[in-house]
Design a protein around this motif. Structure first.
Motif, short mmCIF file in Angstrom:
data_model
loop_
_atom_site.label_atom_id
_atom_site.label_comp_id
_atom_site.label_asym_id
_atom_site.label_seq_id
_atom_site.Cartn_x
_atom_site.Cartn_y
_atom_site.Cartn_z
N ARG A 116 1.62 2.75 2.48
CA ARG A 116 2.84 3.88 2.44
C ARG A 116 3.41 3.73 1.00
O ARG A 116 3.40 2.74 0.33
CB ARG A 116 3.75 3.71 3.37
N ARG A 117 3.90 4.72 0.50
CA ARG A 117 4.83 4.94 -0.56
C ARG A 117 6.17 4.35 -0.47
O ARG A 117 6.38 4.34 0.69
CB ARG A 117 4.81 6.36 -1.13
N ALA A 118 6.77 3.84 -1.54
CA ALA A 118 8.17 3.36 -1.20
C ALA A 118 8.99 4.40 -0.58
O ALA A 118 9.79 3.86 0.20
CB ALA A 118 8.40 2.61 -2.60
N TYR A 139 2.26 0.84 -1.22
CA TYR A 139 2.05 -0.69 -0.78
C TYR A 139 1.34 -0.72 0.51
O TYR A 139 1.11 0.31 1.29
CB TYR A 139 3.67 -0.86 -0.43
N ALA A 140 0.73 -1.80 0.49
CA ALA A 140 -0.12 -2.19 1.77
C ALA A 140 -0.11 -3.82 2.07
O ALA A 140 0.37 -4.41 1.17
CB ALA A 140 -1.51 -1.75 1.34
N LEU A 141 -0.64 -4.21 3.43
CA LEU A 141 -0.39 -5.52 3.76
C LEU A 141 -1.81 -6.04 2.85
O LEU A 141 -2.74 -5.55 2.92
CB LEU A 141 -0.63 -5.61 5.22
N LYS A 142 -1.58 -7.28 2.48
CA LYS A 142 -2.68 -8.00 1.76
C LYS A 142 -3.60 -8.40 2.88
O LYS A 142 -3.20 -9.42 3.84
CB LYS A 142 -2.13 -9.04 1.02
N GLU A 200 1.00 -6.01 -1.11
CA GLU A 200 0.18 -5.67 -2.66
C GLU A 200 0.71 -4.29 -2.95
O GLU A 200 0.80 -3.34 -2.08
CB GLU A 200 -1.18 -6.20 -2.72
N GLU A 201 0.73 -4.11 -4.04
CA GLU A 201 1.07 -2.56 -4.66
C GLU A 201 -0.23 -2.06 -5.33
O GLU A 201 -0.73 -2.86 -5.89
CB GLU A 201 2.17 -2.98 -5.63
N LEU A 204 3.47 -1.10 7.40
CA LEU A 204 2.25 -1.11 6.58
C LEU A 204 1.12 -1.55 7.28
O LEU A 204 0.01 -1.39 6.98
CB LEU A 204 2.77 -2.11 5.55
N GLY A 205 1.17 -2.22 8.53
CA GLY A 205 0.13 -2.54 9.49
C GLY A 205 -0.61 -1.29 10.09
O GLY A 205 -1.66 -1.44 10.16
#
Length: 109
Positions: free
Chosen positions: A29-31, A72-75, A59-60, A24-25
């Motif tokens: 991406r999708r699940a 999904y991504a890093l907050k 976070e979604e 995610l960094g």
């Protein structure tokens, strides 16, 4: 702040979750994409993502074109408390090791 650091460290204790954070960094991406990259079945990935969200690291999002899709991504700033804790701990250890070195060098004279 320690509760936040505890949650983050607990979330990062699992190698699959650490790898998910690394992926995610790179980009959101999708699940399904994460599950494939991590070679995990969807239910297992779902549990990992739930924990990463609860820790505040991930976070979604739902794109405007399709609310059923989850990205999904890093907050942003999620690791700020952890970074501060690591910096303080590193400073403390540096001071301790410097004092120990000075003590040993004094003993050698």
């Amino acid at each position: 702040m320690s509760a936040s650091v505890d949650r983050i460290l607990a979330a990062l204790a699992d190698p699959h979750r650490r790898r998910a954070v690394e992926l995610l960094g790179e980009r959101p991406r999708r699940a399904g994409e994460l599950a494939s990259a991590l070679d995990l079945p969807a239910p297992a990935l779902s549990r990992h993502l739930r924990l990463l969200k609860a820790s505040g690291l991930v976070e979604e999002r739902h794109p405007e074109f399709d609310a059923r899709v989850r990205i999904y991504a890093l907050k942003d700033g999620a690791m700020a408390d952890l970074k501060q804790w690591v910096a303080r701990t590193e400073t403390m250890w540096t001071a301790q090791l410097s004092a120990f070195k000075a003590h040993v060098e004094k003993e050698d004279r």
